[in-house]
Design an enzyme around this catalytic site. Structure first.
Site, PDB file in Angstrom:
ATOM      1  N   ASP A  64       3.840 -17.151  11.296  1.00 38.09           N
ATOM      2  CA  ASP A  64       3.881 -17.127  12.750  1.00 38.09           C
ATOM      3  C   ASP A  64       5.315 -17.459  13.169  1.00 38.09           C
ATOM      4  O   ASP A  64       6.058 -18.107  12.417  1.00 38.09           O
ATOM      5  CB  ASP A  64       2.899 -18.163  13.296  1.00 38.09           C
ATOM      6  CG  ASP A  64       3.065 -18.383  14.783  1.00 38.09           C
ATOM      7  OD1 ASP A  64       2.990 -17.406  15.536  1.00 38.09           O
ATOM      8  OD2 ASP A  64       3.307 -19.549  15.187  1.00 38.09           O
ATOM      9  N   ASP A  66       6.631 -18.439  16.881  1.00 44.17           N
ATOM     10  CA  ASP A  66       6.874 -19.453  17.906  1.00 44.17           C
ATOM     11  C   ASP A  66       6.364 -20.835  17.493  1.00 44.17           C
ATOM     12  O   ASP A  66       5.183 -21.025  17.210  1.00 44.17           O
ATOM     13  CB  ASP A  66       6.206 -19.047  19.217  1.00 44.17           C
ATOM     14  CG  ASP A  66       6.796 -17.763  19.790  1.00 44.17           C
ATOM     15  OD1 ASP A  66       7.911 -17.399  19.370  1.00 44.17           O
ATOM     16  OD2 ASP A  66       6.140 -17.137  20.641  1.00 44.17           O
ATOM     17  N   ASP A  92      12.425 -15.516  38.996  1.00 43.47           N
ATOM     18  CA  ASP A  92      11.750 -15.171  37.744  1.00 43.47           C
ATOM     19  C   ASP A  92      12.220 -16.080  36.620  1.00 43.47           C
ATOM     20  O   ASP A  92      11.439 -16.448  35.738  1.00 43.47           O
ATOM     21  CB  ASP A  92      12.030 -13.705  37.376  1.00 43.47           C
ATOM     22  CG  ASP A  92      11.471 -12.747  38.409  1.00 43.47           C
ATOM     23  OD1 ASP A  92      10.268 -12.856  38.709  1.00 43.47           O
ATOM     24  OD2 ASP A  92      12.229 -11.912  38.915  1.00 43.47           O
TER      25      ASP A  92
END
Length: 311
Positions: A64, A66, A92
């Site tokens: 994985d 993150d 944003d």
């Protein structure tokens, strides 16, 4: 304390407090030393002299991204880089910053935040060329991501590579970002979420579903079938309970910087745990890890997995 009777009440009280403070400090030091000895014993108990297994052509390693390979969420760092290049407005960026702060504090993925980040990224890249985003991705990696790679997890991946094995990232992040990171780390390739493009231009839609949770397990299974891998001899690494389906697929699952749910699950099943967030390693004796040689690019396997989900 009898020796303190000749002192005035005030001096006696101050001296008594000093004695208690000294005793408390000594007790804390003793417990700290004992904890260090127990940690070292656990590390020795979890030592893997035969890890990884050399020459096993039916094994592979899946990581994985993150909070496992890299601190924080890659898509948020990517968003910072796009903001710097005037891809979107300040409001944003504030949303990206909040999502990243929450991710780092919670240490795990929140589906709503991840979905919001995904939709934001898709709207931002709509109309841009795939080649442009790949080129920018290389720059963003140097600016925001390279210094956030966990050395401990990087060493685990390198151990597989040094043994002649192939290693893939498996992530919900856009496949273009994942491929950049995999290439920079010298890994084999990456499985990631595929954004739709027509004529080399992003449409703002996805191909199939995000590569998250059960979808990761299906992508890994698809790659294993395509490459005749034996999943019972493969290793997988993740920080999140969302990846329990992927971790459960392989014979050698590892919880890396685990969230509370994954930590509990891993301890119950005696999976190995490693926590690089504080420099400590928590080891549980499980099955000795094995990883080996696979083939084909990660993008192809992801496409296969997504196709199978749509059928």
């Amino acid at each position: 304390m009898a020796a303190l009777r000749w002192l005035t009440p005030r001096r006696r009280s101050a001296t008594a407090r000093s004695v208690l403070a000294g005793e408390a400090s000594a007790e804390a030091a003793r417990k700290s030393a004992q904890a260090a000895q127990e940690s070292a014993a656990d590390a020795d108990k979890g030592a893997e002299a035969d890890f990884p297994v050399h020459g096993d052509e039916q094994a592979a390693a899946f990581f994985d991204l993150d909070n496992t390979v890299m601190q924080g969420a890659s898509i948020f760092h990517f968003g910072r880089g796009l903001y710097k290049r005037k891809f979107f407005e300040t409001r944003d960026l504030a949303r990206f910053a909040w999502q990243q702060a929450w991710f780092r504090l919670a240490g795990s993925e929140d589906p709503e935040h991840m979905r919001d980040a995904r939709d934001s990224a898709l709207s931002i890249v709509k109309g841009h060329r795939v080649s442009e985003l790949r080129s920018i991705g290389e720059e963003i990696y140097d600016e925001y991501m390279a210094e956030r790679i966990w050395p401990g997890t990087r060493a685990l991946a390198q151990a597989h590579l040094d043994a002649g094995q192939r290693v893939w990232l498996v992530t919900a992040a856009p496949v273009e970002i994942a491929q950049v990171i995999a290439r920079r780390l010298g890994l084999t390739g990456a499985l990631g979420t595929v954004a739709e493009s027509i004529g080399g231009v992003y449409t703002g839609k996805l191909v199939g579903e995000p590569l998250h949770g059960p979808a990761k397990a299906e992508a890994v299974r698809a790659l294993a079938i395509a490459e005749s891998l034996d999943l019972s001899r493969c290793a997988a690494y993740s920080d999140s309970h969302n990846d329990i389906p992927m971790l459960s697929l392989v014979g050698h699952p590892y919880a890396i910087n685990p969230d509370s749910k994954l930590r509990k699950h891993a301890r119950n099943l005696e999976w190995r745990l490693r926590d690089y967030r504080t420099g400590r390693k928590a080891a549980k004796v499980g099955i000795p890890a094995a990883a080996g040689v696979g083939a084909v690019a990660g993008g192809t396997a992801a496409a296969i997995a997504l196709h199978r989900r749509r059928r």
